[in-house]
Design a protein around this motif. Structure first.
Motif, short mmCIF file in Angstrom:
data_model
loop_
_atom_site.label_atom_id
_atom_site.label_comp_id
_atom_site.label_asym_id
_atom_site.label_seq_id
_atom_site.Cartn_x
_atom_site.Cartn_y
_atom_site.Cartn_z
N SER A 193 0.80 -1.22 0.00
CA SER A 193 0.00 0.00 0.00
C SER A 193 0.83 1.27 0.00
CB SER A 193 -0.94 0.01 1.22
OG SER A 193 -0.22 -0.18 2.43
N ASP A 194 2.12 1.17 0.36
CA ASP A 194 2.97 2.36 0.39
C ASP A 194 3.65 2.63 -0.95
OD1 ASP A 194 4.43 0.02 0.67
OD2 ASP A 194 6.08 1.00 1.74
N LEU A 195 3.37 1.78 -1.95
CA LEU A 195 4.02 1.94 -3.25
C LEU A 195 3.03 2.41 -4.31
CD1 LEU A 195 6.14 -1.36 -3.39
CD2 LEU A 195 6.89 0.92 -2.67
N PRO A 196 3.48 3.25 -5.25
CA PRO A 196 2.61 3.64 -6.37
C PRO A 196 2.36 2.43 -7.25
CG PRO A 196 4.84 4.47 -6.70
CD PRO A 196 4.79 3.92 -5.31
N PRO A 197 1.30 2.46 -8.09
CA PRO A 197 0.90 1.29 -8.87
C PRO A 197 2.01 0.65 -9.68
CG PRO A 197 -0.75 3.01 -9.04
CD PRO A 197 0.40 3.61 -8.31
N GLU A 198 2.75 1.42 -10.45
CA GLU A 198 3.81 0.87 -11.31
C GLU A 198 4.86 0.14 -10.49
OE1 GLU A 198 5.20 0.36 -15.29
OE2 GLU A 198 3.57 1.72 -14.76
N GLU A 199 5.29 0.77 -9.40
CA GLU A 199 6.32 0.16 -8.56
C GLU A 199 5.78 -1.05 -7.82
OE1 GLU A 199 9.41 1.47 -4.96
OE2 GLU A 199 8.27 3.00 -6.06
N ALA A 200 4.52 -0.97 -7.39
CA ALA A 200 3.92 -2.11 -6.69
C ALA A 200 3.84 -3.32 -7.59
CB ALA A 200 2.52 -1.74 -6.19
N ALA A 201 3.46 -3.11 -8.86
CA ALA A 201 3.37 -4.22 -9.81
C ALA A 201 4.73 -4.85 -10.05
CB ALA A 201 2.77 -3.72 -11.13
N ALA A 202 5.76 -4.01 -10.23
CA ALA A 202 7.12 -4.52 -10.46
C ALA A 202 7.63 -5.26 -9.23
CB ALA A 202 8.06 -3.37 -10.82
N THR A 203 7.33 -4.74 -8.05
CA THR A 203 7.77 -5.37 -6.80
C THR A 203 7.12 -6.73 -6.62
OG1 THR A 203 8.11 -3.22 -5.73
CG2 THR A 203 7.82 -5.14 -4.29
N LEU A 204 5.81 -6.80 -6.89
CA LEU A 204 5.10 -8.07 -6.72
C LEU A 204 5.63 -9.10 -7.71
CD1 LEU A 204 2.92 -9.52 -5.14
CD2 LEU A 204 1.26 -8.80 -6.87
N ARG A 205 5.93 -8.70 -8.93
CA ARG A 205 6.52 -9.62 -9.91
C ARG A 205 7.85 -10.16 -9.40
NH1 ARG A 205 6.09 -10.44 -15.36
NH2 ARG A 205 4.03 -10.04 -16.27
N ARG A 206 8.66 -9.30 -8.81
CA ARG A 206 9.96 -9.77 -8.26
C ARG A 206 9.73 -10.72 -7.10
NH1 ARG A 206 11.42 -4.29 -9.07
NH2 ARG A 206 11.05 -3.84 -6.85
#
Length: 368
Positions: free
Chosen positions: A122-135
């Motif tokens: 929840s502390d990440l913007p959408p683009e970064e959250a998506a990339a983080t979850l993929r990692r």
């Protein structure tokens, strides 16, 4: 017949999108009678109960269950779109969700299912959250072969929206520690994949608001869309696969690669600044004129639930089919069929099985 549970009458009426006045008219009683039935001031006689059960398509035993059906609060679910949804439609969809909870609990008494594995981003913007979850999930930047099976492998329960609520795009919610996603399987496979990614965005980015029933606005929906686009189409890979020209011909090849709609792919290229605003507007006009906003060109094969199919296959091997499940839950087979519509193969076995599955050892299901 056991004592009537008034809340079950309310639940069944809402499930069928009937007002008290409409139900009263169908039953040939007064609206005050329905009000009294639902408050417990009085109970329907046996003849009226039988007529009510047939009309609402619930077994008579459903109205006598001591434990009431779970209630999903108005703000405890995140809907894909609220603009075209009436309160009756929304409540109908939420009641379908409550039945899915009931079915899932029944399944979990008999099978060991994957547990939820969802980080709080929840502390990440959408683009970064998506990339983080993929990692975190080891997905790299390659296309996702099957969104439904990915969600299920991470402990998310996926069901279809009931046909009565087909105007509802999708929604997600929590039942205890278990996340649920409901998809409109009347839509194209590409759009269902995007909806699944959209709801995943809510589950990992809007944890607090969903848990505490906070109202969600348009901006939150836009961010879930942005998450879905980034999750399905990672920026570096999209840029690396930039077509020589932004035409439908070239985009059709790429839509098969990513498993998204033509419109979603065009939007993603525009969001990443790979096409000019003028070029994007012309592309949108071309897509609309070809009718591809409502009828997806060269549609992909629809994704199905690996988990639900494995469960139903295991039960069928024990001569337990949907009729037995429905009877054990005091619901109609139609409810199970609606919640698994286009997610499973239709499984039919003789309805005379009396196998006691509760006493058996719970088998584990592994999603691959």
């Amino acid at each position: 017949m056991s004592e009537i549970n008034p809340s079950q009458i309310t639940f069944a009426r809402v499930r069928r999108r009937l007002t008290k006045a409409q139900l009263a008219k169908e039953l040939g009683v007064t609206s005050r009678s329905i009000q009294n039935y639902e408050t417990g001031s009085s109970a329907p006689d046996s003849e009226t109960l039988a007529k009510m059960a047939k009309l609402l398509n619930f077994p008579q035993q459903f109205f006598c269950i001591e434990e009431s059906m779970p209630v999903i609060g108005e703000h405890a679910a995140s809907f894909r779109s609220l603009s075209k949804m009436s309160d009756a439609m929304k409540n109908c969809a939420l009641s379908a969700g409550a039945i899915a909870f009931h079915i899932n609990d029944w399944i979990e008494e008999r099978f060991n299912l994957p547990q939820a594995d969802l980080p709080d981003l929840s502390d990440l913007p959408p683009e970064e959250a998506a990339a983080t979850l993929r990692r975190m999930w080891g997905l790299g930047s390659a296309p996702i072969p099957n969104m439904i099976q990915l969600l299920e492998s991470k402990g998310i329960r996926v069901f279809s929206l009931a046909e009565e609520a087909r105007e509802v795009d999708a929604f997600c919610t929590w039942h205890g520690s278990k996340p649920f996603v409901f998809l409109n399987t009347m839509k194209s496979a590409e759009r269902s994949r995007f909806d699944a990614a959209h709801e995943l965005g809510h589950l990992v980015r809007d944890v607090y608001s969903m848990r505490h029933g906070e109202t969600r606005g348009i901006e939150m929906e836009r961010e879930a869309d942005a998450f879905a686009g980034a999750f399905l189409m990672p920026s570096e890979s999209v840029v690396a696969n930039k077509p020589p020209a932004f035409t439908i011909k070239y985009l059709l090849k790429l839509k098969h690669y990513w498993g998204v709609s033509l419109a979603a792919l065009a939007y993603r290229f525009n969001a990443l600044g790979q096409v000019t605003e003028w070029g994007y507007r012309n592309l949108c006009i071309e897509i609309a004129k070809a009718g591809y906003r409502t009828n997806e060109p060269e549609p992909m094969e629809r994704e199905v639930s690996q988990l639900l199919n494995k469960v139903l296959d295991a039960l069928q091997a024990q001569k337990v089919g949907r009729a037995e499940i429905a009877r054990g839950l005091c619901i109609s087979v139609d409810e199970i069929n609606a919640l698994t519509f286009k997610l499973t193969r239709l499984s039919v076995v003789p309805a005379d099985s009396s196998i006691d599955l509760v006493s058996r050892r719970s088998p584990g299901l592994r999603l691959v």
